[in-house]
Design a protein around this motif. Structure first.
Motif, PDB file in Angstrom:
ATOM      1  N   GLY A 147       0.802  -1.212   0.000  1.00 15.40           N
ATOM      2  CA  GLY A 147       0.000   0.000   0.000  1.00 15.40           C
ATOM      3  C   GLY A 147       0.838   1.266   0.000  1.00 15.40           C
ATOM      4  N   TRP A 148       2.047   1.205   0.541  1.00 13.85           N
ATOM      5  CA  TRP A 148       2.931   2.377   0.526  1.00 13.85           C
ATOM      6  C   TRP A 148       3.294   2.795  -0.892  1.00 13.85           C
ATOM      7  CZ3 TRP A 148       6.909   0.279   4.651  1.00 13.85           C
ATOM      8  CH2 TRP A 148       6.261   0.212   5.904  1.00 13.85           C
ATOM      9  N   PHE A 149       3.227   1.833  -1.832  1.00 18.15           N
ATOM     10  CA  PHE A 149       3.564   2.121  -3.229  1.00 18.15           C
ATOM     11  C   PHE A 149       2.310   2.280  -4.088  1.00 18.15           C
ATOM     12  CE2 PHE A 149       7.021  -0.292  -1.343  1.00 18.15           C
ATOM     13  CZ  PHE A 149       8.126   0.491  -1.670  1.00 18.15           C
ATOM     14  N   GLY A 150       1.158   2.415  -3.430  1.00 25.84           N
ATOM     15  CA  GLY A 150      -0.083   2.632  -4.150  1.00 25.84           C
ATOM     16  C   GLY A 150      -0.682   1.386  -4.765  1.00 25.84           C
ATOM     17  N   ILE A 151      -0.230   0.217  -4.353  1.00 19.01           N
ATOM     18  CA  ILE A 151      -0.758  -1.045  -4.887  1.00 19.01           C
ATOM     19  C   ILE A 151      -1.956  -1.485  -4.054  1.00 19.01           C
ATOM     20  CG2 ILE A 151      -0.228  -3.466  -5.385  1.00 19.01           C
ATOM     21  CD1 ILE A 151       2.685  -2.677  -5.662  1.00 19.01           C
ATOM     22  N   LYS A 152      -3.043  -1.820  -4.722  1.00 23.99           N
ATOM     23  CA  LYS A 152      -4.250  -2.244  -4.025  1.00 23.99           C
ATOM     24  C   LYS A 152      -4.020  -3.584  -3.318  1.00 23.99           C
ATOM     25  CE  LYS A 152      -7.433   0.061  -7.211  1.00 23.99           C
ATOM     26  NZ  LYS A 152      -8.582  -0.127  -8.136  1.00 23.99           N
ATOM     27  N   PRO A 153      -4.752  -3.827  -2.220  1.00 22.54           N
ATOM     28  CA  PRO A 153      -4.576  -5.089  -1.481  1.00 22.54           C
ATOM     29  C   PRO A 153      -4.821  -6.310  -2.375  1.00 22.54           C
ATOM     30  CG  PRO A 153      -5.846  -3.537  -0.186  1.00 22.54           C
ATOM     31  CD  PRO A 153      -5.707  -2.925  -1.550  1.00 22.54           C
ATOM     32  N   ILE A 154      -3.993  -7.316  -2.190  1.00 24.64           N
ATOM     33  CA  ILE A 154      -4.095  -8.558  -2.959  1.00 24.64           C
ATOM     34  C   ILE A 154      -4.537  -9.673  -2.014  1.00 24.64           C
ATOM     35  CG2 ILE A 154      -2.839 -10.243  -4.342  1.00 24.64           C
ATOM     36  CD1 ILE A 154      -0.889  -7.997  -5.096  1.00 24.64           C
ATOM     37  N   TYR A 155      -5.540 -10.421  -2.424  1.00 30.48           N
ATOM     38  CA  TYR A 155      -6.034 -11.525  -1.623  1.00 30.48           C
ATOM     39  C   TYR A 155      -5.239 -12.776  -2.000  1.00 30.48           C
ATOM     40  CZ  TYR A 155      -9.565 -13.864   1.236  1.00 30.48           C
ATOM     41  OH  TYR A 155     -10.213 -14.547   2.245  1.00 30.48           O
ATOM     42  N   PHE A 156      -4.040 -12.912  -1.443  1.00 29.76           N
ATOM     43  CA  PHE A 156      -3.126 -13.980  -1.828  1.00 29.76           C
ATOM     44  C   PHE A 156      -3.707 -15.369  -1.583  1.00 29.76           C
ATOM     45  CE2 PHE A 156      -0.261 -10.395  -1.013  1.00 29.76           C
ATOM     46  CZ  PHE A 156       0.529 -10.426  -2.151  1.00 29.76           C
ATOM     47  N   LEU A 157      -4.468 -15.525  -0.507  1.00 25.88           N
ATOM     48  CA  LEU A 157      -4.991 -16.842  -0.149  1.00 25.88           C
ATOM     49  C   LEU A 157      -6.433 -17.051  -0.588  1.00 25.88           C
ATOM     50  CD1 LEU A 157      -3.514 -17.171   3.470  1.00 25.88           C
ATOM     51  CD2 LEU A 157      -2.607 -18.076   1.323  1.00 25.88           C
ATOM     52  N   GLY A 158      -7.012 -16.076  -1.276  1.00 22.71           N
ATOM     53  CA  GLY A 158      -8.392 -16.208  -1.699  1.00 22.71           C
ATOM     54  C   GLY A 158      -8.631 -15.946  -3.164  1.00 22.71           C
ATOM     55  N   ASP A 159      -7.582 -15.574  -3.883  1.00 25.35           N
ATOM     56  CA  ASP A 159      -7.673 -15.302  -5.319  1.00 25.35           C
ATOM     57  C   ASP A 159      -7.149 -16.520  -6.075  1.00 25.35           C
ATOM     58  OD1 ASP A 159      -7.002 -14.422  -8.009  1.00 25.35           O
ATOM     59  OD2 ASP A 159      -7.373 -12.387  -7.302  1.00 25.35           O
ATOM     60  N   VAL A 160      -7.962 -17.065  -6.982  1.00 24.21           N
ATOM     61  CA  VAL A 160      -7.566 -18.286  -7.697  1.00 24.21           C
ATOM     62  C   VAL A 160      -6.329 -18.066  -8.560  1.00 24.21           C
ATOM     63  CG1 VAL A 160      -9.872 -19.289  -7.713  1.00 24.21           C
ATOM     64  CG2 VAL A 160      -9.190 -17.741  -9.557  1.00 24.21           C
ATOM     65  N   ASN A 161      -6.086 -16.831  -8.987  1.00 25.27           N
ATOM     66  CA  ASN A 161      -4.920 -16.555  -9.818  1.00 25.27           C
ATOM     67  C   ASN A 161      -3.639 -16.435  -8.995  1.00 25.27           C
ATOM     68  OD1 ASN A 161      -6.444 -16.386 -12.290  1.00 25.27           O
ATOM     69  ND2 ASN A 161      -7.146 -14.369 -11.638  1.00 25.27           N
ATOM     70  N   TRP A 162      -3.763 -15.916  -7.778  1.00 24.76           N
ATOM     71  CA  TRP A 162      -2.595 -15.711  -6.938  1.00 24.76           C
ATOM     72  C   TRP A 162      -2.237 -16.918  -6.078  1.00 24.76           C
ATOM     73  CZ3 TRP A 162       1.077 -12.102  -6.911  1.00 24.76           C
ATOM     74  CH2 TRP A 162       0.828 -10.892  -7.553  1.00 24.76           C
ATOM     75  N   PHE A 163      -3.223 -17.754  -5.770  1.00 26.03           N
ATOM     76  CA  PHE A 163      -3.004 -18.803  -4.780  1.00 26.03           C
ATOM     77  C   PHE A 163      -1.884 -19.784  -5.147  1.00 26.03           C
ATOM     78  CE2 PHE A 163      -4.071 -22.836  -2.642  1.00 26.03           C
ATOM     79  CZ  PHE A 163      -3.988 -22.395  -1.327  1.00 26.03           C
ATOM     80  N   PRO A 164      -1.815 -20.315  -6.396  1.00 26.48           N
ATOM     81  CA  PRO A 164      -0.716 -21.250  -6.703  1.00 26.48           C
ATOM     82  C   PRO A 164       0.664 -20.630  -6.501  1.00 26.48           C
ATOM     83  CG  PRO A 164      -2.397 -21.323  -8.406  1.00 26.48           C
ATOM     84  CD  PRO A 164      -2.723 -20.153  -7.546  1.00 26.48           C
ATOM     85  N   PHE A 165       0.813 -19.356  -6.885  1.00 28.19           N
ATOM     86  CA  PHE A 165       2.104 -18.692  -6.738  1.00 28.19           C
ATOM     87  C   PHE A 165       2.404 -18.391  -5.273  1.00 28.19           C
ATOM     88  CE2 PHE A 165       0.417 -17.729 -10.948  1.00 28.19           C
ATOM     89  CZ  PHE A 165       1.454 -18.201 -11.746  1.00 28.19           C
ATOM     90  N   THR A 166       1.347 -18.192  -4.488  1.00 32.11           N
ATOM     91  CA  THR A 166       1.535 -18.025  -3.049  1.00 32.11           C
ATOM     92  C   THR A 166       2.054 -19.313  -2.430  1.00 32.11           C
ATOM     93  OG1 THR A 166      -0.282 -16.417  -2.978  1.00 32.11           O
ATOM     94  CG2 THR A 166       0.387 -17.400  -0.888  1.00 32.11           C
ATOM     95  N   LEU A 167       1.526 -20.444  -2.879  1.00 31.26           N
ATOM     96  CA  LEU A 167       2.013 -21.736  -2.397  1.00 31.26           C
ATOM     97  C   LEU A 167       3.491 -21.921  -2.728  1.00 31.26           C
ATOM     98  CD1 LEU A 167      -0.924 -24.131  -3.392  1.00 31.26           C
ATOM     99  CD2 LEU A 167      -0.385 -23.281  -1.114  1.00 31.26           C
ATOM    100  N   VAL A 168       3.860 -21.598  -3.954  1.00 30.23           N
ATOM    101  CA  VAL A 168       5.255 -21.764  -4.373  1.00 30.23           C
ATOM    102  C   VAL A 168       6.174 -20.831  -3.585  1.00 30.23           C
ATOM    103  CG1 VAL A 168       6.859 -21.583  -6.315  1.00 30.23           C
ATOM    104  CG2 VAL A 168       4.571 -22.520  -6.672  1.00 30.23           C
ATOM    105  N   GLY A 169       5.737 -19.581  -3.428  1.00 28.88           N
ATOM    106  CA  GLY A 169       6.563 -18.617  -2.709  1.00 28.88           C
ATOM    107  C   GLY A 169       6.779 -18.983  -1.250  1.00 28.88           C
ATOM    108  N   THR A 170       5.718 -19.385  -0.572  1.00 28.87           N
ATOM    109  CA  THR A 170       5.850 -19.731   0.846  1.00 28.87           C
ATOM    110  C   THR A 170       6.630 -21.030   1.036  1.00 28.87           C
ATOM    111  OG1 THR A 170       3.630 -20.766   0.722  1.00 28.87           O
ATOM    112  CG2 THR A 170       3.765 -18.500   1.556  1.00 28.87           C
ATOM    113  N   GLU A 171       6.434 -21.998   0.133  1.00 28.31           N
ATOM    114  CA  GLU A 171       7.200 -23.245   0.218  1.00 28.31           C
ATOM    115  C   GLU A 171       8.693 -22.990  -0.009  1.00 28.31           C
ATOM    116  OE1 GLU A 171       8.116 -27.464   0.174  1.00 28.31           O
ATOM    117  OE2 GLU A 171       6.381 -26.341   0.911  1.00 28.31           O
ATOM    118  N   THR A 172       8.992 -22.144  -0.992  1.00 22.70           N
ATOM    119  CA  THR A 172      10.389 -21.825  -1.275  1.00 22.70           C
ATOM    120  C   THR A 172      11.020 -21.102  -0.098  1.00 22.70           C
ATOM    121  OG1 THR A 172       9.858 -21.660  -3.636  1.00 22.70           O
ATOM    122  CG2 THR A 172      11.940 -20.693  -2.909  1.00 22.70           C
ATOM    123  N   TRP A 173      10.295 -20.164   0.491  1.00 18.16           N
ATOM    124  CA  TRP A 173      10.806 -19.441   1.667  1.00 18.16           C
ATOM    125  C   TRP A 173      11.117 -20.402   2.807  1.00 18.16           C
ATOM    126  CZ3 TRP A 173       8.728 -19.246   6.585  1.00 18.16           C
ATOM    127  CH2 TRP A 173       9.323 -18.338   7.455  1.00 18.16           C
TER     128      TRP A 173
END
Length: 299
Positions: free
Chosen positions: A143-169
């Motif tokens: 939000g500090w950069f003007g980006i709207k909130p992203i529903y990482f765990l509830g958006d079908v488009n973002w969720f697979p990449f959220t899984l990959v990112g958190t697993e990699t971390w």
């Protein structure tokens, strides 16, 4: 000579016996439950008295709505995890190897190893808070950069990449152990020769360190192919919800819902057996490729 050799090795056979018993009891004995894949399992009758239905559970599985989407989700998420699970540890290994401060290197290694030892039950709750679209730390930062909130765990488009990112971390730090160990096998004279030829730190990393890691990178990538249908049940189960089934539902979570929630044990066993057979084939192929290209073998 044979009896003398056996007496000398007898203590080692005793040491391995508990492990063999553990595998026998918890891995091989439960395989008798595979028979449920060919039955209309009735709990009151048990495995051996339930009606036999042959291949009907498999036919039902292949005609289930969305089954091919679930298979695609599993393969897609698993492949992305494999790629990220190789690329990120290699990059971090190269950066750590170039660090000259022993204290800094040891501190970073300890920090990045730690998440590997946390369960997804703990991390699931942490990520739900961090990735929340309303109060999550990450969305507040965006939000500090003007980006709207992203529903990482509830958006079908973002969720697979959220899984990959958190697993990699969670796992990349532990994955660097193999590559850091591989670096010890690189001949130091190669760096001396590169320095005499005028190569700087970056060129040494590109032309000496990275080629030295390449056999291990190839080996780890090939061995990872055996897990192409293992997209991570613990992680997905703790992070997903019904609204992301379309992109986040995998074979393991489908088996759980069919068996534990719908009590359709025969179909659940059939789906699990299908996955196991495919995984067995992939593991066999991956070990064959590993032996062919890197001379790696188990025995």
């Amino acid at each position: 000579m044979t009896n003398l050799r056996f007496r000398r090795q007898f203590p080692y056979h005793l040491m391995i016996l508990p492990g063999l018993l553990f595998i026998l009891i918890y891995n091989y004995v439960p395989m008798t439950g595979i028979v449920m894949a060919f039955e209309r399992f009735v709990p009151s009758k048990g495995m051996y008295l339930s009606p036999w239905v042959g291949w009907k559970n498999f036919e039902f599985m292949l005609n289930m709505p969305g089954i091919y989407q679930v298979i695609w989700n599993t393969v897609f998420i698993a492949l992305m995890k494999i790629i990220a699970g190789v690329v990120v540890p290699v990059v971090i290994t190269l950066l750590l190897y170039e660090a000259k401060s022993r204290w800094f290197k040891s501190s970073v290694q300890t920090i990045v190893y730690f998440p590997h030892f946390l369960s997804w039950i703990i991390l699931g709750g942490i990520f739900v808070d961090i990735l929340s679209p309303s109060t999550g730390m990450l969305n507040e930062f965006l939000g500090w950069f003007g980006i709207k909130p992203i529903y990482f765990l509830g958006d079908v488009n973002w969720f697979p990449f959220t899984l990959v990112g958190t697993e990699t971390w969670k796992e990349f730090g532990y994955g660097t152990i193999v590559y850091l160990a591989a670096l010890t096998g690189i001949n130091p004279t190669l760096y001396e020769a590169a320095t005499m030829d005028g190569a700087g730190r970056f060129k040494q990393a590109v032309h000496v360190t990275l080629p030295g890691l390449l056999p291990m990178i190839v080996l780890m990538t090939i061995l990872s192919l055996g897990n192409v249908l293992n997209a991570g049940f613990d992680q997905v189960f703790n992070l997903y919800s019904a609204q992301v089934y379309r992109s986040g539902d995998i074979i393991d979570t489908l088996v759980y819902r069919i068996g534990m929630e719908d009590a359709n044990y025969g179909v659940a066993t059939a789906v699990g057996l299908f996955k196991s057979v495919v995984s067995f084939v992939m593991i066999s192929v991956s070990y064959g490729l590993a032996y062919r290209f890197t001379s790696y073998r188990i025995f």
